[in-house]
Scaffold this motif. Structure first.
Motif, short mmCIF file in Angstrom:
data_model
loop_
_atom_site.label_atom_id
_atom_site.label_comp_id
_atom_site.label_asym_id
_atom_site.label_seq_id
_atom_site.Cartn_x
_atom_site.Cartn_y
_atom_site.Cartn_z
N LEU A 107 0.83 -1.21 0.00
CA LEU A 107 0.00 0.00 0.00
C LEU A 107 0.86 1.26 0.00
CD1 LEU A 107 -2.78 -1.16 2.45
CD2 LEU A 107 -2.92 -0.96 -0.03
N ASN A 108 1.99 1.23 0.70
CA ASN A 108 2.90 2.38 0.67
C ASN A 108 3.51 2.56 -0.71
OD1 ASN A 108 2.60 3.40 3.24
ND2 ASN A 108 4.11 2.01 4.10
N LEU A 109 3.82 1.45 -1.38
CA LEU A 109 4.35 1.52 -2.74
C LEU A 109 3.32 2.15 -3.67
CD1 LEU A 109 6.60 0.79 -4.78
CD2 LEU A 109 5.41 -1.38 -5.11
N ILE A 110 2.07 1.73 -3.55
CA ILE A 110 0.99 2.29 -4.38
C ILE A 110 0.81 3.78 -4.08
CG2 ILE A 110 -1.50 2.23 -4.80
CD1 ILE A 110 -1.28 -0.84 -4.35
N LEU A 111 0.87 4.17 -2.81
CA LEU A 111 0.75 5.59 -2.44
C LEU A 111 1.90 6.39 -3.04
CD1 LEU A 111 -0.64 7.84 -0.80
CD2 LEU A 111 0.80 7.17 1.13
N ARG A 112 3.12 5.88 -2.95
CA ARG A 112 4.28 6.59 -3.51
C ARG A 112 4.15 6.74 -5.02
NH1 ARG A 112 9.51 4.19 -0.27
NH2 ARG A 112 8.88 4.93 1.79
N LEU A 113 3.70 5.67 -5.70
CA LEU A 113 3.52 5.76 -7.15
C LEU A 113 2.42 6.74 -7.52
CD1 LEU A 113 3.93 2.04 -8.29
CD2 LEU A 113 5.40 3.98 -8.86
N ALA A 114 1.33 6.73 -6.76
CA ALA A 114 0.23 7.67 -7.04
C ALA A 114 0.72 9.11 -6.90
CB ALA A 114 -0.94 7.41 -6.11
N ILE A 115 1.48 9.39 -5.86
CA ILE A 115 2.03 10.75 -5.67
C ILE A 115 2.97 11.09 -6.82
CG2 ILE A 115 3.50 12.17 -4.20
CD1 ILE A 115 2.28 10.63 -1.80
N TRP A 116 3.81 10.13 -7.23
CA TRP A 116 4.73 10.35 -8.35
C TRP A 116 3.97 10.71 -9.63
CZ3 TRP A 116 9.70 11.19 -9.29
CH2 TRP A 116 10.15 11.05 -10.59
N PHE A 117 2.91 9.95 -9.92
CA PHE A 117 2.16 10.21 -11.15
C PHE A 117 1.39 11.52 -11.06
CE2 PHE A 117 2.21 5.39 -11.63
CZ PHE A 117 3.31 5.42 -12.47
N LEU A 118 0.94 11.89 -9.88
CA LEU A 118 0.27 13.19 -9.73
C LEU A 118 1.26 14.33 -9.92
CD1 LEU A 118 -2.13 12.51 -6.74
CD2 LEU A 118 -2.78 12.98 -9.11
N LEU A 119 2.48 14.16 -9.43
CA LEU A 119 3.49 15.22 -9.57
C LEU A 119 3.99 15.35 -11.00
CD1 LEU A 119 5.65 14.68 -6.36
CD2 LEU A 119 4.16 16.61 -6.86
N THR A 120 4.17 14.23 -11.69
CA THR A 120 4.73 14.28 -13.04
C THR A 120 3.67 14.41 -14.12
OG1 THR A 120 4.74 11.86 -13.22
CG2 THR A 120 6.75 12.95 -12.37
N ALA A 121 2.44 13.99 -13.85
CA ALA A 121 1.33 14.06 -14.80
C ALA A 121 1.67 13.37 -16.12
CB ALA A 121 0.92 15.50 -15.05
N SER A 122 2.36 12.23 -16.01
CA SER A 122 2.72 11.50 -17.21
C SER A 122 2.65 10.00 -16.92
CB SER A 122 4.14 11.85 -17.65
OG SER A 122 4.57 11.01 -18.69
N LEU A 123 2.00 9.27 -17.81
CA LEU A 123 1.92 7.82 -17.68
C LEU A 123 2.71 7.12 -18.79
CD1 LEU A 123 -1.80 7.32 -16.63
CD2 LEU A 123 0.23 7.12 -15.21
N SER A 124 3.77 7.77 -19.25
CA SER A 124 4.61 7.15 -20.29
C SER A 124 5.42 6.02 -19.66
CB SER A 124 5.54 8.20 -20.90
OG SER A 124 6.46 8.66 -19.93
N ILE A 163 10.76 5.03 -14.01
CA ILE A 163 11.41 5.94 -13.07
C ILE A 163 10.61 6.01 -11.77
CG2 ILE A 163 12.05 8.35 -12.63
CD1 ILE A 163 12.62 8.56 -15.67
N GLY A 164 9.29 6.08 -11.85
CA GLY A 164 8.44 6.14 -10.67
C GLY A 164 8.58 4.92 -9.79
N ILE A 165 8.62 3.74 -10.40
CA ILE A 165 8.81 2.51 -9.63
C ILE A 165 10.17 2.50 -8.96
CG2 ILE A 165 9.07 0.00 -9.83
CD1 ILE A 165 6.87 0.11 -12.00
N ALA A 166 11.20 2.92 -9.71
CA ALA A 166 12.55 2.97 -9.13
C ALA A 166 12.61 3.94 -7.96
CB ALA A 166 13.56 3.38 -10.21
N VAL A 167 12.02 5.12 -8.12
CA VAL A 167 12.02 6.10 -7.03
C VAL A 167 11.25 5.58 -5.82
CG1 VAL A 167 11.15 8.39 -6.37
CG2 VAL A 167 12.39 8.11 -8.51
#
Length: 129
Positions: free
Chosen positions: A5-22, A28-32
């Protein structure tokens, strides 16, 4: 290792900050998310996460209602209150609690105290006693 769940939360925040699903951004989001330091694994209940996510869904229409209310009916009073953290909250759930409080236009968390409380600034139409 971090919980799912923490991994999913971190990824959600990453995608909200970057606004890109490429694809590169997902990699990069998974690595971070995996490289960020985490706390030791705690017993997080799926039930707690689902309850908080339900509160987030309720907060969205509430935020719109409060925004219109502030525009059409003046709120002249403000105060700072101390609000207790719910018992046995993990850092991820505390983050979501702070997000919920800050998401609505009438309240914002000023400070989180490690002993288990939030300083919350709020506005109101009437003076509270």
């Amino acid at each position: 290792m971090i919980g799912h769940l923490n991994l999913i939360l971190r990824l959600a925040i990453w995608f909200l900050l970057t606004a890109s699903l490429s694809v590169p951004n997902i990699i990069i989001g998974i690595a971070v998310a995996l490289l960020l330091p985490g706390r030791p694994k705690t017993s997080e209940s799926l039930k707690d996460w689902l309850r908080v996510l339900g509160e987030v869904l309720v907060a969205i229409p509430q935020a719109y209602f409060e925004a219109f209310e502030i525009m059409f009916r003046p709120h002249k009073y403000e105060d700072v209150i101390m609000e207790r953290v719910k018992p046995q909250r993990t850092p991820g759930l505390i983050f979501l609690d702070i997000f919920l409080i800050t998401f609505t236009p009438k309240t914002i968390v000023l400070k989180y105290h490690e002993e288990g409380s939030y300083e919350v600034h709020r506005i109101s139409r009437r003076k509270r006693t």
